[in-house]
Motif scaffolding. Structure first.
Motif, PDB file in Angstrom:
ATOM      1  N   ASP A  32      -1.892  13.498  59.610  1.00 32.78           N
ATOM      2  CA  ASP A  32      -2.149  14.267  60.834  1.00 32.78           C
ATOM      3  C   ASP A  32      -3.096  13.496  61.753  1.00 32.78           C
ATOM      4  O   ASP A  32      -2.952  13.514  62.984  1.00 32.78           O
ATOM      5  N   LEU A  33      -4.055  12.824  61.148  1.00 33.06           N
ATOM      6  CA  LEU A  33      -5.023  12.055  61.917  1.00 33.06           C
ATOM      7  C   LEU A  33      -4.337  10.932  62.695  1.00 33.06           C
ATOM      8  O   LEU A  33      -4.653  10.686  63.864  1.00 33.06           O
ATOM      9  N   HIS A  34      -3.391  10.241  62.037  1.00 29.98           N
ATOM     10  CA  HIS A  34      -2.656   9.176  62.727  1.00 29.98           C
ATOM     11  C   HIS A  34      -1.891   9.725  63.929  1.00 29.98           C
ATOM     12  O   HIS A  34      -1.887   9.119  65.004  1.00 29.98           O
ATOM     13  N   ALA A  35      -1.255  10.873  63.746  1.00 26.05           N
ATOM     14  CA  ALA A  35      -0.484  11.462  64.845  1.00 26.05           C
ATOM     15  C   ALA A  35      -1.405  11.872  65.993  1.00 26.05           C
ATOM     16  O   ALA A  35      -1.082  11.663  67.170  1.00 26.05           O
ATOM     17  N   PHE A  36      -2.553  12.442  65.654  1.00 27.82           N
ATOM     18  CA  PHE A  36      -3.496  12.877  66.689  1.00 27.82           C
ATOM     19  C   PHE A  36      -4.032  11.682  67.475  1.00 27.82           C
ATOM     20  O   PHE A  36      -4.091  11.703  68.710  1.00 27.82           O
ATOM     21  N   VAL A  37      -4.443  10.636  66.748  1.00 26.19           N
ATOM     22  CA  VAL A  37      -5.002   9.457  67.414  1.00 26.19           C
ATOM     23  C   VAL A  37      -3.942   8.774  68.277  1.00 26.19           C
ATOM     24  O   VAL A  37      -4.228   8.311  69.389  1.00 26.19           O
ATOM     25  N   ALA A  38      -2.703   8.713  67.790  1.00 22.24           N
ATOM     26  CA  ALA A  38      -1.631   8.102  68.580  1.00 22.24           C
ATOM     27  C   ALA A  38      -1.439   8.829  69.907  1.00 22.24           C
ATOM     28  O   ALA A  38      -1.224   8.208  70.957  1.00 22.24           O
ATOM     29  N   ALA A  39      -1.537  10.159  69.869  1.00 23.12           N
ATOM     30  CA  ALA A  39      -1.401  10.942  71.098  1.00 23.12           C
ATOM     31  C   ALA A  39      -2.571  10.685  72.045  1.00 23.12           C
ATOM     32  O   ALA A  39      -2.393  10.603  73.268  1.00 23.12           O
ATOM     33  N   GLU A  40      -3.775  10.543  71.479  1.00 23.44           N
ATOM     34  CA  GLU A  40      -4.942  10.264  72.310  1.00 23.44           C
ATOM     35  C   GLU A  40      -4.837   8.887  72.965  1.00 23.44           C
ATOM     36  O   GLU A  40      -5.188   8.706  74.134  1.00 23.44           O
ATOM     37  N   VAL A  41      -4.377   7.902  72.193  1.00 18.84           N
ATOM     38  CA  VAL A  41      -4.209   6.550  72.740  1.00 18.84           C
ATOM     39  C   VAL A  41      -3.178   6.548  73.861  1.00 18.84           C
ATOM     40  O   VAL A  41      -3.322   5.852  74.874  1.00 18.84           O
ATOM     41  N   GLU A  42      -2.148   7.384  73.704  1.00 26.61           N
ATOM     42  CA  GLU A  42      -1.080   7.448  74.706  1.00 26.61           C
ATOM     43  C   GLU A  42      -1.589   7.972  76.048  1.00 26.61           C
ATOM     44  O   GLU A  42      -1.164   7.508  77.114  1.00 26.61           O
ATOM     45  N   ALA A 290     -14.452  10.731  76.470  1.00 25.48           N
ATOM     46  CA  ALA A 290     -13.534  11.198  75.432  1.00 25.48           C
ATOM     47  C   ALA A 290     -13.197  10.083  74.448  1.00 25.48           C
ATOM     48  O   ALA A 290     -13.081  10.309  73.241  1.00 25.48           O
ATOM     49  N   ALA A 291     -13.047   8.856  74.953  1.00 21.33           N
ATOM     50  CA  ALA A 291     -12.746   7.718  74.082  1.00 21.33           C
ATOM     51  C   ALA A 291     -13.899   7.459  73.121  1.00 21.33           C
ATOM     52  O   ALA A 291     -13.691   7.241  71.916  1.00 21.33           O
ATOM     53  N   ASN A 292     -15.120   7.495  73.645  1.00 19.34           N
ATOM     54  CA  ASN A 292     -16.282   7.275  72.785  1.00 19.34           C
ATOM     55  C   ASN A 292     -16.448   8.388  71.762  1.00 19.34           C
ATOM     56  O   ASN A 292     -16.819   8.145  70.607  1.00 19.34           O
ATOM     57  N   TRP A 293     -16.183   9.622  72.180  1.00 19.55           N
ATOM     58  CA  TRP A 293     -16.264  10.743  71.247  1.00 19.55           C
ATOM     59  C   TRP A 293     -15.292  10.555  70.078  1.00 19.55           C
ATOM     60  O   TRP A 293     -15.631  10.814  68.926  1.00 19.55           O
ATOM     61  N   LEU A 294     -14.085  10.123  70.390  1.00 15.51           N
ATOM     62  CA  LEU A 294     -13.084   9.949  69.350  1.00 15.51           C
ATOM     63  C   LEU A 294     -13.516   8.887  68.342  1.00 15.51           C
ATOM     64  O   LEU A 294     -13.421   9.089  67.132  1.00 15.51           O
TER      65      LEU A 294
END
Length: 449
Positions: A32-42, A290-294
């Motif tokens: 789930d973490l990979h999917a979430f991070v991929a969406a954030e990067v997008e 938001a990027a730094n928070w992630l």
């Protein structure tokens, strides 16, 4: 007209967006973490993925049995696997469960023969005498090990016919009374709808009989089929536990399975330099924040998971050294108090997460078993440990003078385990071990040595 104005004060805790994101990240599985991070990067121009997501690999061949030195030779197997299959085949799942049930090499050998003889539906169609011959043992010993196999999940596994399969499931739910057993003994009459004959044989009224029918229909006549129809699920071990050089245990986060992201500061400064609008500058600042928070949230998640896993291993060190009988009761609060964090944080960390250990890949929740009270001042005992003790007491009892559940409870109390007779009965039946009366009958039918 009277008007009344009340003033009330109340304290409310408002979580910041950063705190909310940290809570969400902590509860996610690695996938789930990979999917979430991929969406954030997008959607965030200042985030960059640092490397691809991990590729699923085949799990190591069966894990060694839990016990002393179990991790000495198997650590490299876990190091090679970033991902392991959570949805094992029926035989793989049963073999892994059986490995946790006993460390006896003879019992494990016989158990593996029985498990591999099961049909895809979960039934044992081959004669027990034949399996015993193939395993190099006698039918009586094979029958005893079969009871251990039948105590595994899914319930009903290892049955030799439909009636036994349904009986195993009913017994696990404490629903196998004499009337229900009589119904199972006469399933052909149920298929024909001969209610009059069944009411007479079961000694119940028509309404009770129909309720019994409904209960039978809710059971699974083919328990093994769930392994063939379920979609493949992958579980990523969040933590590896391996034997350290000094004889202790080494704990490390499975970094290969975690998403890695970078913050592109140069791109941020380049865009900001050319922007004049306050609104556009605000948008860029929010995206950078938001990027730094992630990035901070991912780092905090990793450290929290590692801290909790390390404390679990420390408090359950006896299990890793000695096997299931040395698993101790543990509460989420015990970990939280030691680490100085909230109990809900420990709950989030241990939900949907697993540890790859020399005893197999185990969910973190496995290490929090139910507690059974102590008869003295020795503390409480894990329910799994108590079940193991019951099995060992029955295994050592005189064959023709088996112990009653009350006598077993007395033996356990002598071991500093306070447990009621009815609880012994519940655990014994859940392990598919016959009552003392039935064990005595079985012993009487055996030929004299």
């Amino acid at each position: 007209m009277n008007m009344r104005v009340d003033h009330r004060q109340a304290l409310q805790t408002a979580l910041s967006p950063q705190m909310l994101q940290s809570v969400e990240l902590l509860h996610m599985t690695a996938l789930d973490l990979h999917a979430f991070v991929a969406a954030e990067v997008e959607q965030n121009p200042f985030l960059e993925s640092d490397g691809p997501a991990p590729t699923p690999t085949a799990p190591a061949a069966g894990p060694p049995p839990p016990g002393r030195g179990a991790g000495a030779g198997g650590a490299s197997d876990f190091d090679r696997a970033a991902l392991v299959a959570d949805h094992l085949s029926l035989h793989e799942s049963l073999e892994q469960q059986f490995g946790l049930l006993t460390r006896d090499p003879v019992l494990r050998h016989i158990g593996m023969h029985l498990i591999r003889a099961l049909t895809p539906d979960g039934y044992l169609d081959d004669p027990l005498d034949l399996i015993a011959l193939q395993a190099g043992t006698n039918p009586l010993r094979a029958s005893e090990v079969l009871k251990m196999v039948q105590s595994l999940q899914p319930s009903g596994i290892g049955a030799r016919n439909l009636a036994e399969c349904l009986a195993l499931q009913l017994r696990e739910n404490n629903r196998l009374d004499p009337a229900m057993q009589a119904l199972l003994d006469n399933l052909p009459l149920m298929a024909r709808g001969d209610l009059a004959a069944l009411r007479r044989l079961c000694g119940v009224g028509e309404d009770d009989l129909r309720e019994m029918f409904a209960e039978i229909r809710r059971l699974d006549p083919r328990p093994g089929r769930a392994f063939d129809s379920a979609p493949l699920q992958l579980v990523v071990p969040d933590v590896f536990v391996t034997r350290a050089a000094d004889g202790g245990w080494g704990i490390r986060v499975n970094e290969a399975a975690l998403p890695r992201v970078l913050v592109n500061m140069s791109y941020y400064h380049e865009l900001r330099r050319d922007l004049k609008s306050a609104e556009n500058r605000s948008y860029l600042s929010n995206r950078m924040r938001a990027a730094n928070w992630l990035v901070q949230g991912l780092d905090q998640r990793m450290r929290t998971v590692l801290n909790v896993a390390t404390e679990i291993v420390r408090q359950q060190a006896d299990f890793f050294d000695g096997g299931i009988e040395r698993l101790r009761p543990l509460r989420l609060r015990d970990i939280a108090d030691t680490l100085g964090i909230h109990e809900s944080t420990v709950s989030r960390v241990t939900s949907n997460k697993s540890m790859a250990t020399p005893c197999g890949t185990l969910p973190m929740k496995f290490f929090f078993p139910t507690a059974i009270g102590s008869a003295g001042e020795g503390g409480s005992h894990a329910a799994d440990t108590v079940r193991h003790r019951i099995r060992e007491i029955i295994k050592a009892e005189p064959a023709r003078r088996p112990l009653s559940d009350g006598a077993i409870a007395a033996r356990l109390e002598a071991m500093d385990i306070r447990i009621a007779r009815r609880t012994v009965t519940k655990y014994r039946e859940a392990m598919n071990i016959a009552s003392s009366v039935e064990r005595a009958r079985q012993a009487a039918r055996r030929p004299a040595a």
